[in-house]
Scaffold this active site. Structure first.
Site, PDB file in Angstrom:
ATOM      1  N   LEU A  65     -17.931-165.627 -51.267  1.00 57.93           N
ATOM      2  CA  LEU A  65     -18.515-166.886 -51.725  1.00 57.93           C
ATOM      3  C   LEU A  65     -17.455-167.876 -52.197  1.00 57.93           C
ATOM      4  O   LEU A  65     -17.667-169.075 -52.159  1.00 57.93           O
ATOM      5  CB  LEU A  65     -19.504-166.622 -52.867  1.00 57.93           C
ATOM      6  N   GLY A  66     -16.324-167.355 -52.647  1.00 61.43           N
ATOM      7  CA  GLY A  66     -15.260-168.226 -53.125  1.00 61.43           C
ATOM      8  C   GLY A  66     -14.088-167.410 -53.630  1.00 61.43           C
ATOM      9  O   GLY A  66     -14.190-166.196 -53.812  1.00 61.43           O
ATOM     10  N   GLY A  68     -10.316-167.664 -56.209  1.00 61.35           N
ATOM     11  CA  GLY A  68      -9.455-168.408 -57.122  1.00 61.35           C
ATOM     12  C   GLY A  68      -8.117-167.703 -57.261  1.00 61.35           C
ATOM     13  O   GLY A  68      -7.759-166.838 -56.461  1.00 61.35           O
ATOM     14  N   PHE A  70      -7.095-165.558 -59.586  1.00 61.04           N
ATOM     15  CA  PHE A  70      -7.121-164.176 -60.048  1.00 61.04           C
ATOM     16  C   PHE A  70      -8.258-163.352 -59.451  1.00 61.04           C
ATOM     17  O   PHE A  70      -8.242-162.139 -59.540  1.00 61.04           O
ATOM     18  CB  PHE A  70      -7.250-164.139 -61.578  1.00 61.04           C
ATOM     19  N   CYS A  73     -15.015-164.000 -55.252  1.00 62.51           N
ATOM     20  CA  CYS A  73     -16.437-163.834 -55.523  1.00 62.51           C
ATOM     21  C   CYS A  73     -17.158-163.458 -54.230  1.00 62.51           C
ATOM     22  O   CYS A  73     -16.970-164.111 -53.199  1.00 62.51           O
ATOM     23  CB  CYS A  73     -17.013-165.123 -56.102  1.00 62.51           C
ATOM     24  N   LYS A  88     -17.989-161.364 -59.206  1.00 62.72           N
ATOM     25  CA  LYS A  88     -16.592-161.739 -59.381  1.00 62.72           C
ATOM     26  C   LYS A  88     -15.765-160.460 -59.367  1.00 62.72           C
ATOM     27  O   LYS A  88     -15.971-159.572 -60.202  1.00 62.72           O
ATOM     28  CB  LYS A  88     -16.427-162.485 -60.704  1.00 62.72           C
ATOM     29  N   ASP A 182     -13.100-176.324 -68.155  1.00 61.43           N
ATOM     30  CA  ASP A 182     -12.784-176.407 -66.724  1.00 61.43           C
ATOM     31  C   ASP A 182     -13.976-176.967 -65.945  1.00 61.43           C
ATOM     32  O   ASP A 182     -14.394-176.415 -64.926  1.00 61.43           O
ATOM     33  CB  ASP A 182     -12.396-175.027 -66.175  1.00 61.43           C
TER      34      ASP A 182
END
Length: 661
Positions: A65-66, A68, A70, A73, A88, A182
């Protein structure tokens, strides 16, 4: 999830942990969404399985799904419950140092405490030798970043719609003494129902005094506040600044301080150097200017943003259609018809009291106001409203085969009284039929014939020839969900309009609205001429007419099935029940017809009995709204395309799943 899709090792691992998971195939099946028609024909790879040894649960890992710095997901599904999550996944190698692990623990502990409509729900977490897994609510419409990427800019009403929800969630955090730190488009997630959720609390922190505030620069460069860059620390005003950048980005198509060089971007932020395009509305320009103030104390607060003229003098929709994720929606302030609808709701139902405040006597009073003594027998169908497609305006979630609570003696007397009252108005009436079809009976028959067909049909790469001139049958060409106030409305292919009301009664306008067919919740039927309709049914008739007008003016026909020689209006079927899943709407009728509309591509499956005999016909309407009708026996003998077979299997699994069979 079909257990056959696991590798032997994965299956044994799950079975040893919880042997009950694999005792019956119907308990371990996942209802798979219908495939896209032109998908790759290559053999799918076996899904990776994640095992929670301590919690004795198995999950299969789906699409990413995504990602980053670190973590990544993934979509994951619980094998036993079939519940889907956004998970996550943080590699243990990324948290090898104490301060790194402490950061993840803080994120988990903080997120666990949050319970709000506009905050992503935390479910649970566990870890193994390779990763830490944080299970969160799955928001199927992804995020505002995905919508912005597809749309580039949003309209003012859409921005107001999202902004109200963001502020609601953000006020909740600030009231709990939490800073998000954020805020950006990628951290505003959108649910299936087009509701916004704040997420990703990896940088969130407890609010501190000015002296104690951390001077660390953290967040996304384009959204950082001047005081953060100047190492003055974070306060609630820093989140408000980021929100101003979000508003600018959604309306203008790019962040306000974006440049090709990061140092230049930081310089522009510190100097509050940006340009307001003349295409922005004056109120939007004023709002952004009042938020992007260098001095934190000069910025608007969250409450002041909501009372700004940008909101008070502009239209904010109650809902956005899913189509707005990829295209500009048709949004207009409430029309006179919609205002009339709202007025009618108030006159029929009055102001809703909370469940705590209402006594049983008050409940009965409210119900009796609905239609002169008709007792409400099923309030569980009242759900939320959203627009889905050109021939449909959306759906609720109701149990598929519930019969409603048993009538009390008082309720039965009320029904008899109503029935006698209507008889005295000159209506023709029919007593309830002992052998009338129930939703459960329609489901049982549909599951049996579809299962028999699927188990016997040979493999085929294409559909067999369809009937060139099938005998006429009646199906739903348009539908609209107003169950948050009234009920579910639909238009049939013979132009009859019906509404299944929330309290269980049904009213249809037939024969070009000259005849009214009324059915009580106990299945007792009445027929009236429209001009002799009893006064006690006039309010319901008005609601049906409003829904009919709405569908006529706003929705397209759902397919090309048009017949000149349709059954007479008196033979028009009545909707027994309807149910919404994540992928489809199911409608069950008292003549045994089953119709399933798939949201994503607007394809449809209609299963009905032939006019000549008791054999079944299956009609498939493709995404171009072209229809193909087959005798089910032909599909059994000759097979069909993968596309149609998957949809048939989905329908069977869906029906079995919701009836527990």
């Amino acid at each position: 999830m079909d257990s056959a899709r696991f590798t032997t090792t994965q299956r044994l691992s799950c079975q040893m942990m919880n042997p009950d998971l694999f005792k019956a195939s119907d308990r371990t099946q996942t209802i798979q969404p219908p495939p896209k028609p032109n998908r790759s024909k290559s053999e799918p790879t076996k899904p990776e399985v994640v095992v929670d040894v301590e919690g004795k649960r198995c999950y299969y890992k789906g699409k990413i799904l995504g990602k980053g710095g670190f973590a990544r997901c993934y979509e994951m599904t619980d094998v036993a419950s079939e519940k889907m999550y956004a998970v996550k996944v943080i590699p243990q190698s990324r948290v090898s140092k104490p301060h790194q692990r402490e950061k993840i623990i803080n994120e988990i502990e903080l997120h666990k405490t949050l319970q709000h409509k506009h905050v992503v729900k935390f479910s649970h977490h566990f870890e193994d030798g390779e990763n830490i897994y944080i299970f969160l609510e799955l928001c199927s419409r992804k995020s505002l970043a995905h919508i912005w990427k597809a749309r580039h800019t949003l309209t003012d009403p859409e921005v107001r719609y999202y902004l109200k929800q963001i502020i609601s969630g953000l006020k909740y955090l600030h009231n709990k003494g939490i800073l998000h730190r954020d805020l950006k488009l990628g951290n505003f997630f959108v649910s299936e129902g087009m509701e916004l959720r704040l997420g990703d609390f990896g940088l969130a922190a407890k609010l501190e005094t000015v002296e104690q505030r951390k001077k660390t620069i953290c967040g996304t460069p384009n959204y950082l506040a001047p005081e953060v860059l100047n190492r003055q620390g974070h306060g609630t005003e820093s989140d408000v600044w980021s929100l101003g950048c979000v508003i600018y980005t959604l309306l203008c198509g790019n962040p306000p301080f974006e440049t090709l060089d990061l140092k230049e971007t930081y310089k522009c932020i510190k100097e509050v150097k940006y340009t307001l395009p003349p295409t922005l509305s004056p109120s939007a320009q004023k709002l952004i200017s009042a938020i992007l103030q260098k001095n934190p104390a000069d910025r608007l607060t969250l409450d002041q943003i909501l009372t700004h003229e940008y909101f008070t003098k502009g239209y904010t929709p109650d809902k956005l259609p899913p189509s707005s994720c990829v295209m500009v929606p048709e949004l207009n302030p409430p029309s006179p018809a919609k205002k009339f609808f709202a007025k009618m709701a108030k006159s029929l139902f009055g102001k809703k009291k909370s469940k705590v405040e209402k006594t049983p006597a008050e409940e009965k009073d409210d119900i009796s106001k609905l239609v002169s003594g008709i007792v409400k027998c099923s309030i569980s169908r009242q759900m939320s409203c959203k627009t889905v497609g050109p021939n449909e305006a959306t759906p609720p979630m109701a149990p598929l085969a519930s019969s409603g609570p048993t009538d009390t003696q008082a309720e039965e007397e009320s029904r008899k009284s109503t029935s006698q009252s209507l008889k005295g108005t000159g209506a023709s009436s029919n007593d309830p039929c002992e052998d009338a079809l129930t939703p459960a009976a329609v489901i049982e028959s549909a599951v049996k014939v579809l299962n028999d067909c699927l188990s016997s049909m040979p493999a085929a790469s294409r559909n067999p020839p369809c009937l060139s001139k099938p005998k006429p049958f009646i199906w739903v060409t348009k539908w609209v969900d107003y169950s948050n106030k009234y009920g579910f409305g639909y238009q049939l292919s013979n132009q009859n309009i019906g509404v299944l009301f929330n309290e269980g009664t049904h009213l249809s306008l037939c024969d070009q609205r000259r005849t009214v067919h009324y059915c009580l919740a106990n299945n007792k039927h009445f027929m009236f001429q429209a001009d002799t309709l009893p006064e006690q049914l006039q309010s319901q008739k008005q609601i049906v007419e409003l829904m009919a007008n709405y569908m006529e003016q706003n929705l397209m026909e759902g397919g090309d099935l048009q017949y000149e020689d349709l059954p007479p209006p008196s033979a028009s079927p009545l909707l027994l029940q309807w149910v919404k899943t994540d992928h489809a709407l199911v409608m069950l009728f008292n003549n045994g017809t089953l119709q399933v509309n798939f949201y994503t591509d607007h394809t449809k499956i209609i299963l009905c009995k032939s006019a000549d005999d008791d054999s079944y016909l299956l009609t498939y309407i493709n995404r171009e709204r072209v229809s193909y009708t087959y005798p089910l026996s032909v599909l059994t003998d000759r097979g069909c395309s993968t596309e149609l077979r998957h949809r048939m299997r989905y329908v069977v699994q869906l029906l079995q799943h919701h009836t527990g069979s």
